[in-house]
Design an enzyme around this catalytic site. Structure first.
Site, mmCIF file in Angstrom:
data_model
loop_
_atom_site.group_PDB
_atom_site.id
_atom_site.type_symbol
_atom_site.label_atom_id
_atom_site.label_comp_id
_atom_site.label_asym_id
_atom_site.label_seq_id
_atom_site.Cartn_x
_atom_site.Cartn_y
_atom_site.Cartn_z
ATOM 1 N N GLN A 68 3.017 9.917 1.590
ATOM 2 C CA GLN A 68 4.319 9.240 1.555
ATOM 3 C C GLN A 68 5.141 9.604 0.337
ATOM 4 O O GLN A 68 6.345 9.352 0.316
ATOM 5 C CB GLN A 68 4.126 7.717 1.573
ATOM 6 N N HIS B 113 -2.139 7.037 7.440
ATOM 7 C CA HIS B 113 -1.203 7.978 6.800
ATOM 8 C C HIS B 113 -1.911 9.273 6.400
ATOM 9 O O HIS B 113 -1.298 10.341 6.406
ATOM 10 C CB HIS B 113 -0.583 7.365 5.540
ATOM 11 N N GLU C 66 -3.015 2.462 5.829
ATOM 12 C CA GLU C 66 -2.932 3.519 4.806
ATOM 13 C C GLU C 66 -3.803 4.729 5.169
ATOM 14 O O GLU C 66 -3.392 5.878 4.955
ATOM 15 C CB GLU C 66 -3.319 2.979 3.428
ATOM 16 N N CYS D 214 6.585 -0.287 6.911
ATOM 17 C CA CYS D 214 6.138 0.894 6.183
ATOM 18 C C CYS D 214 7.286 1.397 5.338
ATOM 19 O O CYS D 214 8.428 1.452 5.810
ATOM 20 C CB CYS D 214 5.722 1.969 7.204
ATOM 21 N N LEU D 215 6.993 1.787 4.110
ATOM 22 C CA LEU D 215 8.047 2.301 3.229
ATOM 23 C C LEU D 215 8.638 3.609 3.758
ATOM 24 O O LEU D 215 9.737 3.991 3.370
ATOM 25 C CB LEU D 215 7.502 2.498 1.810
ATOM 26 N N GLY E 151 0.842 -1.187 0.000
ATOM 27 C CA GLY E 151 0.000 0.000 0.000
ATOM 28 C C GLY E 151 0.875 1.234 0.000
ATOM 29 O O GLY E 151 2.041 1.181 0.395
HETATM 30 NI NI NI Z 1 3.012 2.997 5.697
#
Ligand code: NI
Length: 181
Positions: free
Chosen positions: A54, A148, A145, A102-103, A49
């Site tokens: 982000q 975020h 998500e 998480c990226l 996701g």
């Molecule tokens: Ni994340």
């Protein structure tokens, strides 16, 4: 299409509440291209996701997909989903616990408890309304998500940090326990 830069924890945009997307904006070619870039970026980085903040855009857009993802080998595939202005309108009292990463939080994983089932209301990329209930892995990804979009990361949802783990140590010590969520 383009691979977008991912903002890492510490970038203030990750702590802002994202703005809703208007109908006019969603219909613009620039916005549609941006969604394609988000999808390409998520796939390139093996994310399941990605939320617009982000990639440094404070708008309420998330993309989700998982096709034989090496970062989540035990989880079922998730078909591509683009959600604009998503909201959780129902949440089960029952919770499930899963390992999240998480990226924007590089090289770390930790256990988080989430609602087992949620109902989501949102719009697709063409601003058609969507309403659906989901549970399990997709429910967890959606909650992650949508967090975020509200300036939250999974670390904020951890009850304590005793399971916070670098990926290298995760593979050594925790992989065998990291079964289905
Ligand atoms: Ni994340």
């Amino acid at each position: 299409m383009a691979i977008l830069d991912v903002a890492k924890l510490g970038h203030p945009i990750l702590r802002q509440v994202a703005e809703a997307v208007s109908l006019d904006e969603a219909q613009s070619s620039g916005f549609q291209n941006f969604i394609d870039d988000m999808v390409e970026t998520m796939r390139k980085l093996d994310g399941v996701g990605l939320a617009a903040p982000q990639v440094s855009c404070s708008k309420q857009v998330v993309v989700i997909a998982s096709e034989a993802n090496p970062r989540y080998p035990d989880e079922s595939d998730l078909p591509l989903m683009v959600l604009i202005n998503p909201r959780l309108t129902e949440r089960s009292d029952e919770r499930i616990e899963g390992w999240e990463a998480c990226l924007s939080v590089k090289d770390l994983r930790g256990k988080v408890r989430r609602h087992r089932k949620v109902r989501v209301e949102a719009f697709d990329r063409h601003m058609n309304p969507l309403s659906f209930e989901t549970e399990g892995f997709l429910s967890i990804v959606l909650q992650h998500e949508i967090d975020h979009l509200n300036g939250k990361v999974f670390l904020d949802r951890m009850e304590d940090f005793s399971t916070l783990t670098h990926l290298e140590e995760f593979d050594r010590f925790w992989m065998s326990q990291a079964t289905k969520v």
